[in-house]
Enzyme design. Structure first.
Site, PDB file in Angstrom:
ATOM      1  N   ASP A 151       0.830  -1.204   0.000  1.00 22.93           N
ATOM      2  CA  ASP A 151       0.000   0.000   0.000  1.00 22.93           C
ATOM      3  C   ASP A 151       0.868   1.260   0.000  1.00 22.93           C
ATOM      4  OD1 ASP A 151      -2.327   1.794   0.806  1.00 22.93           O
ATOM      5  OD2 ASP A 151      -3.277  -0.164   0.916  1.00 22.93           O
ATOM      6  N   ASP A 160      -1.733   1.568  18.017  1.00 22.45           N
ATOM      7  CA  ASP A 160      -2.493   0.327  17.836  1.00 22.45           C
ATOM      8  C   ASP A 160      -1.879  -0.602  16.790  1.00 22.45           C
ATOM      9  OD1 ASP A 160      -4.126   1.600  19.628  1.00 22.45           O
ATOM     10  OD2 ASP A 160      -5.621   2.180  18.139  1.00 22.45           O
ATOM     11  N   HIS A 188      -3.731   6.028   3.533  1.00 20.03           N
ATOM     12  CA  HIS A 188      -4.482   4.854   3.089  1.00 20.03           C
ATOM     13  C   HIS A 188      -3.945   3.553   3.684  1.00 20.03           C
ATOM     14  CE1 HIS A 188      -5.745   1.825   0.002  1.00 20.03           C
ATOM     15  NE2 HIS A 188      -6.854   2.532   0.001  1.00 20.03           N
ATOM     16  N   SER A 367     -11.148  -0.924  -0.802  1.00 19.66           N
ATOM     17  CA  SER A 367      -9.883  -0.916  -0.052  1.00 19.66           C
ATOM     18  C   SER A 367     -10.097  -1.276   1.400  1.00 19.66           C
ATOM     19  CB  SER A 367      -9.257   0.482  -0.070  1.00 19.66           C
ATOM     20  OG  SER A 367      -8.578   0.730  -1.251  1.00 19.66           O
TER      21      SER A 367
END
Ligand SMILES: [Ca+2]
Ligand SMILES: [Ca+2]
Ligand SMILES: [Ca+2]
Length: 427
Positions: A151, A160, A188, A367
């Site tokens: 990506d 996290d 993204h 996505s």
């Protein structure tokens, strides 16, 4: 008021891109403009060797040819060379759009200390839906399984995500594989990774993905504008598969990206990865709701194409998102995967996940659906490590049939070209 969650004093260089509205998904913007041509050169070995000596190489795909970066003068010279075939390398783009306040405009924040807030929802609707549990407080699973997210990179310092990051590699630099860096300046990739593997953070107060015990391989293959070259993507796919073999572990490859056209380098890389035991999951694309809008690599037979579901019900089931690309109506209905078939569906509309600035944000797209399936795959595989990738795929398909999707354009009873076999869940 809760206290802010502070992660060390890490300083990130952040420059949010302005091209985050990739609703149409398959844009034609080039990652680098000006005088640069990324080319694939094919032909007899001796001729290729001559050209390689002259122009260098980026990726060598053997019989399929090699790629190089040349200027326009060199490109013209190559076109005149009768002994070889020259073609420009294609572009692939993210399959998502940002909603709400994250419009990406004028958000150049420069360097700053990571200071994360708490998420407004630790188990967003997609997590509740795939776990089939409206009261779920946290998730589990994925132990020992690698999830390679190809990506825009990841924010490896996100509270996290940080404990999950095992590999961080950049395939977009002038040297085609830079180890130890995978900086996401777009957002993204960080969002996609969170949906698959976010672990709630050290304090358990963060957000949860589907398989929080998986190891994350952040492979940056797309630039800061959300687009990338197909040779870099093909190289990263092959690398992920080889790393699975080298480390003796199972790898799920998540590609929330696509292009309307089939690319030979990516197609053979996906076949290669599948033959090496990796499971490949890819977005269907965001060019719906018309038939045959599915993008590649999702459309390939060896990649599981994932359609997007909304948090809305039609005909008693979740509804396929309007934007979600549709497969081929001539090959649906048979519960058998051909090229251009949608395989399964998962939540992709209004998905809340990890943001690149250390906080949380909402995005929509196939996505966002794809990492729900990659996470599910990792979770199922971790409890059944003796399964091959095709056994795992059969199990995902079996679970999809248990929740037939009937809502949204093109969806109907049984295997359909909008939702595929259905929505596979944990239980
Ligand atoms: Ca496919
Ligand atoms: Ca079919
Ligand atoms: Ca159906």
């Amino acid at each position: 008021m809760k206290k802010k969650r502070i992660f060390g004093s890490a300083v990130l260089s952040l420059a949010m891109g302005v091209s985050m509205f990739a609703t149409g998904a398959f844009g034609a913007t080039t990652p680098e403009s000006q005088d640069t041509y990324r080319v694939l050169i094919q032909g007899p070995s001796a001729e290729k060797a001559k050209v390689q000596e002259q122009y260098g190489k980026r990726w060598d795909f053997g019989n399929q040819g090699f790629t190089a970066e040349v200027n326009s003068k060199q490109y013209q010279a190559l076109l005149k060379n009768k002994n070889i075939d020259v073609s420009q390398v294609g572009i692939h783009t993210i399959d998502a759009r940002v909603e709400g306040n994250g419009n990406g405009k004028g958000k150049d924040k420069g360097d700053y200390t990571v200071q994360a807030s708490y998420p407004s929802d630790q188990t967003p609707w997609g997590i509740q839906a795939i776990y089939n549990d409206n009261y779920i407080q946290s998730t589990s699973g994925g132990d020992g399984i690698k999830v390679a997210v190809l990506d825009t990179g990841i924010n490896r310092n996100h509270i996290d995500l940080t404990d999950n990051v095992e590999q961080c590699k950049d395939f977009t630099q002038s040297s085609p594989l830079v180890n130890g860096t995978c900086t996401d300046r777009q957002g993204h990739g960080t969002h996609v990774a969170g949906t698959a593997v976010a672990n709630g953070g050290y304090d358990g107060a963060g957000i949860y993905g589907v398989a929080p015990q998986s190891e994350l391989w952040g492979y940056k293959v797309l630039g800061d504008n959300g687009s990338g070259y197909s040779d870099d993507i093909a190289g990263a796919i092959r690398h992920a598969a080889d790393e699975g073999v080298r480390t003796g572990t199972k790898v799920v490859i998540n590609m929330s990206l696509g292009s309307s056209g089939k690319d030979s380098m990516i197609a053979s890389a996906v076949d290669y990865a599948y033959s090496k035991g990796a499971l490949v999951v890819a977005a269907a694309g965001n060019s719906g709701p018309y038939a045959n809008t599915i993008g590649y690599p999702g459309a390939l037979t060896n990649a599981i194409a994932v359609a997007s579901l909304d948090n809305a019900f039609v005909n008693g089931t979740h509804r396929v998102s309007n934007f979600s690309s549709r497969g081929n109506p001539n090959t649906d209905g048979d519960y058998y995967i051909q090229e251009k078939d949608v395989e399964v569906s998962a939540p992709g509309g209004g998905i809340y996940s990890t943001a690149v600035d250390g906080n949380y944000t909402t995005m929509s797209g196939t996505s966002m659906a794809t990492p729900h399936i990659a996470g599910l795959a990792a979770k199922l595989w971790s409890s059944n490590k003796y399964w091959s990738n095709s056994q795992l795929r059969s199990e995902i398909q079996r679970r999809a049939k248990l929740y037939d999707i009937k809502g949204g354009t093109g969806a109907a009873t049984g295997d359909d070209y909008a939702s595929g076999f259905g929505f596979p869940r944990v239980k």
